[in-house]
Scaffold this motif. Structure first.
Motif, short mmCIF file in Angstrom:
data_model
loop_
_atom_site.label_atom_id
_atom_site.label_comp_id
_atom_site.label_asym_id
_atom_site.label_seq_id
_atom_site.Cartn_x
_atom_site.Cartn_y
_atom_site.Cartn_z
N PRO A 72 11.50 -3.22 -4.16
CA PRO A 72 12.76 -3.83 -4.65
C PRO A 72 11.97 -5.25 -5.23
CG PRO A 72 12.80 -3.58 -2.31
CD PRO A 72 11.52 -2.81 -2.72
N LEU A 73 11.02 -5.44 -5.42
CA LEU A 73 10.38 -6.57 -6.11
C LEU A 73 10.43 -6.31 -7.82
CD1 LEU A 73 7.14 -6.90 -4.06
CD2 LEU A 73 9.24 -8.19 -3.88
N ALA B 6 7.23 -7.99 -11.57
CA ALA B 6 6.72 -9.42 -11.23
C ALA B 6 6.17 -10.09 -12.53
CB ALA B 6 5.81 -9.40 -9.96
N ASP B 7 6.27 -11.27 -12.49
CA ASP B 7 5.39 -12.08 -13.46
C ASP B 7 4.09 -12.31 -13.23
OD1 ASP B 7 7.72 -12.16 -15.03
OD2 ASP B 7 8.41 -14.17 -14.01
N TYR B 8 3.67 -11.89 -11.93
CA TYR B 8 2.11 -12.06 -11.43
C TYR B 8 1.79 -10.68 -10.94
CZ TYR B 8 5.00 -12.44 -7.11
OH TYR B 8 5.92 -12.20 -6.16
N HIS B 9 0.48 -10.64 -10.62
CA HIS B 9 -0.09 -9.16 -10.36
C HIS B 9 0.34 -9.07 -9.04
CE1 HIS B 9 -2.98 -6.12 -9.54
NE2 HIS B 9 -3.36 -6.86 -8.49
N ALA C 83 5.96 -16.01 -1.88
CA ALA C 83 7.15 -14.90 -1.85
C ALA C 83 6.83 -13.41 -2.03
CB ALA C 83 7.77 -15.35 -3.40
N PHE C 84 5.69 -13.27 -2.57
CA PHE C 84 5.23 -11.53 -2.50
C PHE C 84 5.29 -11.21 -1.08
CE2 PHE C 84 1.86 -8.67 -2.31
CZ PHE C 84 2.58 -7.63 -2.89
N LEU C 85 4.19 -11.94 -0.28
CA LEU C 85 3.75 -11.50 1.21
C LEU C 85 4.89 -11.56 2.11
CD1 LEU C 85 0.29 -12.74 1.22
CD2 LEU C 85 1.03 -10.46 1.04
N THR C 86 5.85 -12.59 2.03
CA THR C 86 7.09 -12.64 2.75
C THR C 86 8.04 -11.65 2.47
OG1 THR C 86 6.74 -15.27 2.79
CG2 THR C 86 8.78 -14.27 3.55
N ALA C 87 8.23 -11.24 1.13
CA ALA C 87 9.14 -10.25 0.89
C ALA C 87 8.59 -8.69 1.18
CB ALA C 87 9.28 -10.12 -0.91
N VAL C 88 7.16 -8.67 1.12
CA VAL C 88 6.71 -7.27 1.55
C VAL C 88 7.04 -7.19 3.08
CG1 VAL C 88 4.51 -5.87 1.95
CG2 VAL C 88 5.08 -7.11 -0.20
N LEU D 220 13.28 -1.72 5.71
CA LEU D 220 12.90 -0.53 4.86
C LEU D 220 14.37 -0.49 3.74
CD1 LEU D 220 10.67 2.23 6.55
CD2 LEU D 220 10.10 0.39 4.83
N PRO D 221 14.07 -0.45 2.69
CA PRO D 221 15.02 -0.23 1.62
C PRO D 221 15.30 1.38 1.48
CG PRO D 221 13.27 -0.97 0.49
CD PRO D 221 12.85 -1.22 2.09
N VAL D 222 16.01 1.95 2.61
CA VAL D 222 15.76 3.43 2.34
C VAL D 222 16.80 3.88 1.38
CG1 VAL D 222 15.27 3.49 4.84
CG2 VAL D 222 17.58 3.26 4.42
#
Length: 564
Positions: free
Chosen positions: A52-53, A56-59, A82-87, A94-96
């Motif tokens: 779902p990410l 991204a503008d970053y690695h 933002a990344f780790l919170t989203a993961v 899970l986005p099934v």
């Protein structure tokens, strides 16, 4: 210094860096925790957590290894939070909806993987289980459901089974982990399917590869560096046989480490490279280790410990040690361990390397001449059951209450139902049983005189969760029996003197037989004078001689009739 913190119930490691801020969230779960029939579970969850990410503008990245899964990012504090919170949010929910899409992406990823020389090493050592599963395709993807994945994440992707590591000045504000509570999971016990070591197996790759299991310690990691230097000097610099000579050391997480080395070779130089590689191992095993190689390897490691980024650089491995409960020495302690390594220590490691060695040799070569036993390619057990003949006459299939045995002219293959890691199931009736020892037994119903109930009997014996549905095959992809052509048999036991003997025998029969006939007729057509009765004795002798001379011809004709 690496600081030990706690963020939202997750153990956290923090170390300063002079470069961009980066961080990783590592879980103690990987491919070795799966089964062959569900291979791909962890990798699929990793993809779903990242999907779902989008761009991204970053690695950002994710990696699934045998014992660990890591989500990594580099960017600003805001980006990392933002990344780790989203993961973690995606792991908890899970986005099934993307399940089928991500399955196809993973299948494409596997199909586009280039074959590497070391890919088969794990299955030859560990079999079709735990650490050996990295050698197999992700066959479990097709059957995985959303509920299967939710159950897996609830068990493995928990606060207690994770470690967060951050290279930066502080923990990013707003970082939250929506992870369930759980327990720290131990590293799976490593299996072994090698009856004895050192062992070898044959592979088509143009390289010689060594795989050994050694105790995890500083001396073993230094030995890997010394081995690489010796291989480079012997096979590249001195002999000009190899271009690539490498050696590496990778902790397994259970107090042991895998030590691997490789030397490539041209087709015409494979024999020389194999011999040179084994000579290097033998040299180190008997203790002929150069002090200069030890000093150079230790100096290289010490240099890496002197950089400003040393603490940040070792965060990933530090996190793995936290997850597995293995020690994490300080930089000063690590320096002291390096300096304490002696030639005697390396000699001891060389003994461990040889004792546990698994050698991959190029096709057409062996290593038994150097004391390596051939790794098993067939089974020692033959099961009882109903035997079905092959339509091509070169094998037989025996299906019993405990398993299946393929009887071949060379070596049998046996897979027991209670030791079956997976069964590949094709709609046309074909089956492939894979034992935990990596023995694979393929059944094509078109090639055997099977009873209609034979295949269903096998399916009934193997639990449903070990059966893997395979896609339908095109009709021309299903093998058909070849017509058995009888080859004319050559005369058995024929020798160079047979033909001349037959000629002489025939001539003798004609001469002696003809004389016998003439003499017999003369005696019958004329009256016998007194004193001529003894001529009948001569007639009898001539007929006996004729019969004796005819015997070789009669025997030869009988042999020919029997062969027909």
């Amino acid at each position: 210094m690496i600081q030990h913190l706690d963020v939202d119930g997750v153990p956290t490691l923090l170390a300063p860096t002079g470069g961009p801020m980066h961080a990783g969230l590592t879980f103690r779960v990987g491919t070795a925790d799966e089964t062959l029939a569900r291979a791909g579970t962890t990798h699929l969850i990793e993809h779903l957590a990242l999907a779902p990410l989008g761009l991204a503008d970053y690695h950002v990245n994710g990696m699934t290894a045998p014992a660990f899964t890591t989500f990594h990012t580099q960017g600003s504090e805001t980006d990392i939070a933002a990344f780790l919170t989203a993961v973690c949010g995606h792991l908890s929910d899970l986005p099934v909806a993307r399940l089928d899409v991500e399955k196809e992406i993973l299948r494409t990823e596997w199909s586009s993987r280039g074959a590497a020389a070391m890919d088969e090493i794990p299955l030859w050592r560990y079999g079709a289980q735990d650490f050996g599963l990295s050698s197999y395709p992700e066959w479990g993807l097709g059957a995985l459901t959303a509920d299967d994945l939710r159950e897996w994440t609830a068990r493995w992707f928990t606060r207690e089974n994770a470690v967060l590591w951050i290279a930066g000045e502080r923990v990013p504000a707003g970082l939250r982990f929506a992870l369930p509570a759980g327990v720290r999971q131990p590293v799976p016990a490593a299996s072994s399917v090698l009856p004895q070591t050192p062992a070898y197996f044959v592979n088509g790759a143009r390289a010689v590869v060594l795989d050994s299991v050694v105790r995890r310690r500083t001396a073993a990691s230094i030995f890997a560096g010394v081995l690489e230097r010796e291989l480079y000097r012997s096979l590249r610099q001195d002999a000009g046989l190899s271009y690539t000579t490498t050696a590496g050391y990778e902790p397994r997480g259970d107090g042991y480490a895998s030590l691997r080395a490789l030397a490539d070779a041209l087709s015409e130089k494979q024999d020389a490279v194999l011999g040179g590689f084994i000579d290097v191992l033998a040299k180190l095993r008997v203790g002929r280790i150069e002090q200069a190689d030890l000093d150079a390897t230790v100096a290289k490691r010490e240099d890496s410990l002197s950089t400003a980024e040393v603490e940040a650089a070792r965060l990933p491995s530090y996190a793995l040690n936290v997850l597995t409960g293995e020690p994490n020495p300080t930089i000063d302690e690590h320096r002291a361990e390096l300096k304490a390594v002696s030639l005697a220590d390396l000699h001891e490691v060389a003994g461990e390397v040889t004792a546990s060695a698994l050698l991959m040799v190029p096709g057409g070569h062996t290593a038994d001449w150097a004391g390596f036993a051939a790794a098993p390619t067939h089974s020692t057990e033959i099961l009882q059951g109903t035997t079905y003949s092959s339509m091509e006459g070169n094998a037989a299939l025996r299906i019993g209450a405990d398993g299946v045995t393929l009887l071949r002219t060379d070596h049998p293959l046996t897979v027991r139902y209670d030791d079956c890691s997976a069964v590949l199931v094709w709609p046309d009736g074909a089956r492939q049983l894979i034992g935990s020892d990596a023995i694979a037994l393929h059944i094509e119903p078109t090639l055997f005189n099977l009873h209609p109930a034979a295949i269903p009997a096998i399916d009934a014996k193997v639990p449903d969760d070990r059966q893997i549905a395979m896609p339908a095959r095109a009709p021309d992809a299903i093998p058909q029996p070849k017509a058995v052509v009888r080859q004319p048999t050559k005369p058995a036991n024929s020798t160079w003197w047979e033909v001349p003997a037959m000629v002489l025998s025939g001539v003798g029969v004609l001469l002696v037989g003809g004389l016998s006939v003439l003499l017999t007729l003369a005696m019958l057509l004329t009256e016998t004078e007194p004193g001529e009765e003894q001529l009948w004795g001569a007639v009898v002798v001539l007929w006996l001689l004729t019969v004796i001379l005819a015997l070789p011809i009669v025997k030869r004709r009988r042999r020919r009739r029997r062969r027909r």
